[in-house]
Design an enzyme around this catalytic site. Structure first.
Site, PDB file in Angstrom:
ATOM      1  N   ASP A  57      16.365  60.450 -11.928  1.00 15.41           N
ATOM      2  CA  ASP A  57      16.820  61.384 -10.912  1.00 15.41           C
ATOM      3  C   ASP A  57      18.111  60.872 -10.277  1.00 15.41           C
ATOM      4  OD1 ASP A  57      14.693  63.036 -11.364  1.00 15.41           O
ATOM      5  OD2 ASP A  57      13.511  62.337  -9.654  1.00 15.41           O
ATOM      6  N   ARG A  58      18.892  61.777  -9.756  1.00 10.64           N
ATOM      7  CA  ARG A  58      20.214  61.426  -9.230  1.00 10.64           C
ATOM      8  C   ARG A  58      20.151  60.325  -8.180  1.00 10.64           C
ATOM      9  NH1 ARG A  58      23.524  63.066  -5.147  1.00 10.64           N
ATOM     10  NH2 ARG A  58      21.965  64.512  -4.337  1.00 10.64           N
TER      11      ARG A  58
END
Length: 392
Positions: free
Chosen positions: A179-180
């Protein structure tokens, strides 16, 4: 081919001044690789120099029969109707490569082009550190806040884009995703066949994954196995743990406490399955959420360590600032003009800012870090992050 959702929904499109001829503009497509000069380091963040970009999609059956303006206005409600009228009139929106009147009725499978002055969101100004470079495999330490590959509003401000711009590494095939806001080990293949082999091993359950998390409270000493379904709500961008077996998808995570200082604990997280936000949701389910996870912290759990979390956050920000200052000194000569060193579109609603509207906030990386992936005959590791300093 970009979807129409990417074409318009995630991008900040701008009106083009009638006096600005299309011939003066260099339009970019995914075929234009990122360059080192595309980046501007400003206030501790990595920005992308705004650029002109053509998004392409084809008319779906359910869109056929609508006017070109109504299609955009109904599908992408984030912009006023008048914008789409102006965009069609000045050629920012075209059909099959031609300008059309605002009353034009679109037909199924026609090509729609949307030209815009693209401003990408900034990310934290950390390097993408190369850990190991092999003939077929590249491993890096992904910084928090940087997406892995082009998606939504991000194209150049991605791990893949930065590695291509700053190290000439392309093509690259991520064999898993982070995830970012998550940091840590990222494995990329140098060719498609090697990537397929990795993915087959992952899908067959032959790959083990390990993460570190910093959670609220004193996590139990005994190993915890959470076997609870997860239901992801795409509209809210959030997952929930489901006690009802018929809801959500099966998910299992093993947790082992490494250490605790009485306020926080460092926990080893080993996901058996791979659901969206699985570790974050399962930690929340146990009552020990990630200590700076605004999405999954409850009032009860956040109140148990508000003071300490704020202190740690300040320390982390201070450490980040020192590192960023050093990095900014290195690129200062290249970016002397900073904000002014890019072309201003007089009709752009984001100019003269570097980033798009809504991205002026400071982000803190999530205290979740990938430390190890291992499979048949191979193992890759990443150093621990600074926030895991509780570990002796």
């Amino acid at each position: 081919m970009a979807s129409v959702a990417q074409l318009n929904n995630d991008e900040q499109e701008e009106k083009e001044e009638e006096s600005m001829g299309v011939g003066e503009i260099v339009w970019q497509t995914p075929a234009n690789p990122p360059q080192r000069s595309d980046y501007i380091f400003h206030n501790g963040r990595r920005h992308v120099r705004p650029y002109y970009f053509e998004f392409i999609a084809h008319v779906k059956n359910r869109w056929a029969g609508k006017t070109i303006v109504d299609l955009f206005a109904e599908e992408f409600k984030g912009r006023p109707y008048e914008y789409f009228v102006d965009a069609v009139k000045c050629g920012r929106i075209q059909v099959d490569g031609e300008m059309v009147p605002v009353s034009y009725i679109v037909k199924s499978s026609q090509k729609i082009s949307h030209f815009l002055h693209r401003h990408e969101p900034p990310v934290m100004a950390w390097d993408v550190k190369i850990l190991k470079e092999e003939a077929e495999v590249l491993t890096v330490c992904k910084p928090a806040s940087v997406p892995v590959h082009p998606c939504g509003q991000y194209r150049k401000n991605t791990v893949v884009g930065i590695l291509q711009a700053e190290h000439g590494l392309a093509p690259l095939f991520p064999i898993h995703r982070l995830d970012r806001l998550v940091s840590g080990l990222l494995i990329l293949s140098r060719n498609a066949s090697k990537a397929d082999l990795f993915r087959q091993q992952i899908e067959s359950g032959l790959v083990k994954k390990q993460y570190l998390a910093k959670v609220v409270g004193v996590f139990p000493e005994e190993e915890q196995v959470v076997d609870v379904n997860i239901n992801y709500n795409a509209r809210e961008g959030k997952s929930t743990a489901e006690d009802t077996p018929t809801k959500g998808k099966a998910a299992q995570t093993k947790f082992t406490r490494i250490c605790s200082d009485g306020v926080h604990s460092i926990v080893l997280c080993e996901p058996i399955t791979g659901r969206t936000h699985q570790i974050r949701v399962h930690l929340q389910y146990t009552g020990y959420p990630i200590a700076n996870d605004a999405l999954y912290l409850t009032k009860e759990t956040s109140g148990r360590s508000v003071q300490k979390t704020s202190t740690d956050g300040a320390a982390a920000i201070s450490a980040c600032s020192r590192a960023r200052d050093i990095e900014e000194d290195c690129v200062n000569a290249r970016n002397e003009k900073s904000n002014e060193d890019f072309r201003i579109d007089p009709m752009c609603t984001n100019c003269p800012n570097l980033g798009p509207k809504g991205y002026d906030r400071e982000e803190e990386g999530l205290w979740l870090h990938c430390v190890q992936y291992s499979g048949p005959g191979w193992i890759y590791e990443c150093p621990y992050p600074e926030w895991a300093s509780l570990i002796k």
